[in-house]
Design a protein around this motif. Structure first.
Motif, mmCIF file in Angstrom:
data_model
loop_
_atom_site.group_PDB
_atom_site.id
_atom_site.type_symbol
_atom_site.label_atom_id
_atom_site.label_comp_id
_atom_site.label_asym_id
_atom_site.label_seq_id
_atom_site.Cartn_x
_atom_site.Cartn_y
_atom_site.Cartn_z
ATOM 1 N N GLN A 134 0.830 -1.214 0.000
ATOM 2 C CA GLN A 134 0.000 0.000 0.000
ATOM 3 C C GLN A 134 0.860 1.257 0.000
ATOM 4 O OE1 GLN A 134 -0.619 -2.606 2.070
ATOM 5 N NE2 GLN A 134 -2.638 -3.285 1.419
ATOM 6 N N ASP A 135 1.943 1.238 0.779
ATOM 7 C CA ASP A 135 2.842 2.397 0.828
ATOM 8 C C ASP A 135 3.489 2.651 -0.536
ATOM 9 O OD1 ASP A 135 2.296 2.545 3.553
ATOM 10 O OD2 ASP A 135 4.070 1.398 4.106
ATOM 11 N N ALA B 15 2.399 1.526 -3.491
ATOM 12 C CA ALA B 15 1.369 1.882 -4.481
ATOM 13 C C ALA B 15 1.054 3.374 -4.399
ATOM 14 C CB ALA B 15 0.115 1.040 -4.265
ATOM 15 N N SER B 16 0.980 3.906 -3.204
ATOM 16 C CA SER B 16 0.728 5.345 -3.038
ATOM 17 C C SER B 16 1.906 6.176 -3.543
ATOM 18 C CB SER B 16 0.491 5.680 -1.568
ATOM 19 O OG SER B 16 -0.686 5.085 -1.112
ATOM 20 N N GLU C 211 2.062 6.186 -7.483
ATOM 21 C CA GLU C 211 0.828 6.509 -8.217
ATOM 22 C C GLU C 211 1.097 7.215 -9.543
ATOM 23 O OE1 GLU C 211 -3.061 7.250 -5.440
ATOM 24 O OE2 GLU C 211 -1.532 8.807 -5.511
ATOM 25 N N ASP C 212 2.074 8.090 -9.546
ATOM 26 C CA ASP C 212 2.365 8.880 -10.743
ATOM 27 C C ASP C 212 3.440 8.248 -11.628
ATOM 28 O OD1 ASP C 212 0.501 10.777 -9.930
ATOM 29 O OD2 ASP C 212 1.994 11.891 -8.777
ATOM 30 N N GLU C 213 3.820 7.024 -11.334
ATOM 31 C CA GLU C 213 4.828 6.316 -12.120
ATOM 32 C C GLU C 213 4.113 5.416 -13.131
ATOM 33 O OE1 GLU C 213 7.556 5.054 -14.091
ATOM 34 O OE2 GLU C 213 8.334 6.289 -12.462
ATOM 35 N N SER D 134 2.387 -0.930 -12.870
ATOM 36 C CA SER D 134 0.976 -1.136 -12.523
ATOM 37 C C SER D 134 0.910 -1.762 -11.138
ATOM 38 C CB SER D 134 0.314 -2.070 -13.539
ATOM 39 O OG SER D 134 0.827 -3.386 -13.404
ATOM 40 N N LYS D 135 -0.225 -1.631 -10.481
ATOM 41 C CA LYS D 135 -0.387 -2.241 -9.158
ATOM 42 C C LYS D 135 -0.279 -3.759 -9.243
ATOM 43 C CE LYS D 135 -3.047 1.371 -6.929
ATOM 44 N NZ LYS D 135 -4.292 1.724 -6.255
#
Length: 92
Positions: free
Chosen positions: A40-41, A43-44, A47-49, A53-54
């Motif tokens: 989660q850390d 992924a946050s 976010e702009d990369e 993908s998640k």
């Protein structure tokens, strides 16, 4: 327009994570144990990369944490927290 291609596999993502967050990830030598929930850390933070993908991030973390190198370095009670200011500097 920027034509940034997504990473093709987990190895590319792990290499990127080791470069962007050298205090948390490495591609050789001892691996540092990561905290539960680091996905989660990351992924946050990413976010702009557009290259990560998640889904690929999750698969890459699974690959990284299931490697013999990582498993051999894990010691009970030790975990690396993810914090942009403390543990890992974001260098993208």
């Amino acid at each position: 327009m920027d034509t940034t291609e997504k990473f093709a596999n987990s190895k590319e993502v792990i290499a990127f994570l080791a470069e962007a967050f050298p205090n948390c990830f490495s591609v050789s030598g001892d691996a540092k144990p990561l905290k539960i929930g680091i996905f989660q850390d990351l992924a946050s933070a990413l976010e702009d990369e557009p290259r990560v993908s998640k889904t690929l991030l999750r698969a890459s973390l699974r690959h990284y944490t299931n490697s013999w190198r990582y498993l051999a370095s894990v010691k009970e009670g030790e975990k690396i927290r993810f914090a942009r200011d403390e543990c890992c500097s974001l260098r993208i």
